[in-house]
Design a protein around this motif. Sequence first.
Motif, PDB file in Angstrom:
ATOM      1  N   GLU A   1       0.823  -1.218   0.000  1.00 37.83           N
ATOM      2  CA  GLU A   1       0.000   0.000   0.000  1.00 37.83           C
ATOM      3  C   GLU A   1       0.853   1.263   0.000  1.00 37.83           C
ATOM      4  O   GLU A   1       0.394   2.319   0.418  1.00 37.83           O
ATOM      5  CB  GLU A   1      -0.930  -0.013   1.212  1.00 37.83           C
ATOM      6  N   ASN A   2       2.078   1.152  -0.472  1.00 42.10           N
ATOM      7  CA  ASN A   2       3.005   2.272  -0.445  1.00 42.10           C
ATOM      8  C   ASN A   2       3.114   2.871  -1.855  1.00 42.10           C
ATOM      9  O   ASN A   2       3.937   2.448  -2.659  1.00 42.10           O
ATOM     10  CB  ASN A   2       4.369   1.779   0.066  1.00 42.10           C
ATOM     11  N   GLY A   3       2.270   3.854  -2.138  1.00 39.61           N
ATOM     12  CA  GLY A   3       2.240   4.485  -3.465  1.00 39.61           C
ATOM     13  C   GLY A   3       3.556   5.147  -3.827  1.00 39.61           C
ATOM     14  O   GLY A   3       3.982   5.102  -4.980  1.00 39.61           O
ATOM     15  N   GLY A   4       4.217   5.769  -2.862  1.00 34.34           N
ATOM     16  CA  GLY A   4       5.495   6.433  -3.129  1.00 34.34           C
ATOM     17  C   GLY A   4       6.561   5.444  -3.569  1.00 34.34           C
ATOM     18  O   GLY A   4       7.352   5.718  -4.472  1.00 34.34           O
ATOM     19  N   TYR A   5       6.576   4.271  -2.933  1.00 36.64           N
ATOM     20  CA  TYR A   5       7.537   3.229  -3.295  1.00 36.64           C
ATOM     21  C   TYR A   5       7.282   2.750  -4.725  1.00 36.64           C
ATOM     22  O   TYR A   5       8.212   2.659  -5.527  1.00 36.64           O
ATOM     23  CB  TYR A   5       7.429   2.060  -2.314  1.00 36.64           C
ATOM     24  N   HIS A   6       6.028   2.470  -5.048  1.00 31.55           N
ATOM     25  CA  HIS A   6       5.702   1.975  -6.383  1.00 31.55           C
ATOM     26  C   HIS A   6       5.982   3.033  -7.456  1.00 31.55           C
ATOM     27  O   HIS A   6       6.445   2.713  -8.550  1.00 31.55           O
ATOM     28  CB  HIS A   6       4.259   1.482  -6.445  1.00 31.55           C
ATOM     29  N   ALA A   7       5.712   4.305  -7.137  1.00 30.21           N
ATOM     30  CA  ALA A   7       6.004   5.382  -8.087  1.00 30.21           C
ATOM     31  C   ALA A   7       7.511   5.497  -8.320  1.00 30.21           C
ATOM     32  O   ALA A   7       7.955   5.673  -9.460  1.00 30.21           O
ATOM     33  CB  ALA A   7       5.445   6.704  -7.575  1.00 30.21           C
ATOM     34  N   ALA A   8       8.296   5.375  -7.256  1.00 33.95           N
ATOM     35  CA  ALA A   8       9.750   5.454  -7.389  1.00 33.95           C
ATOM     36  C   ALA A   8      10.284   4.278  -8.208  1.00 33.95           C
ATOM     37  O   ALA A   8      11.183   4.436  -9.039  1.00 33.95           O
ATOM     38  CB  ALA A   8      10.410   5.497  -6.013  1.00 33.95           C
ATOM     39  N   ARG A   9       9.736   3.076  -8.003  1.00 36.39           N
ATOM     40  CA  ARG A   9      10.159   1.903  -8.772  1.00 36.39           C
ATOM     41  C   ARG A   9       9.789   2.075 -10.255  1.00 36.39           C
ATOM     42  O   ARG A   9      10.561   1.722 -11.143  1.00 36.39           O
ATOM     43  CB  ARG A   9       9.508   0.623  -8.228  1.00 36.39           C
TER      44      ARG A   9
END
Length: 166
Positions: free
Chosen positions: A50-58
């Motif tokens: 549920e970590n949108g920032g992590y997925h966006a960075a990836r």
Amino acid sequence: MSTTDRESNATWLSQEAYDRLQAELDEMIAARPAIAAEINARREEGDLRENGGYHAAREEQGKAEARIRYLQELLRTAQVGEAPKADTVAPGTVVTIHFDDDPGDTETFLLGSREIASTTELTVYSPESALGKAILGARSGQTVTYTAPSGADIKVTVDRFEPFSG
């Protein structure tokens, strides 16, 4: 593949375009540690599902790596300088055509890559486009037919072509 084949199929870049793309590549490679640090910082925030920032960075990292690979291959295989004169339409040529046997309905465009597009005001068609595939290898005065995305068959005649000079 002979030298002649390699030259006729090469992507030709001006020294200015080559230098600009090399600078972009160098900048993107230099940014790798910052992207990795961003991913690590987002990973520390907790639950990755549920970590949108992590997925966006990836996702950003994936796009950057794809662009780096593309630029490396383009710069590795590109020919720098002026494309040799050709007796048929080839990538890197400025082409003037007319439509449907109407010499007054003309269009002039560059047959080339999107990298070249940023260096000119001309409309750029990819050699892989329907029109690009149809006119590749055509000579001045030759009429070719291609199928537009709408499904219509369009007949064009190559009036003239010349190497793109930037």
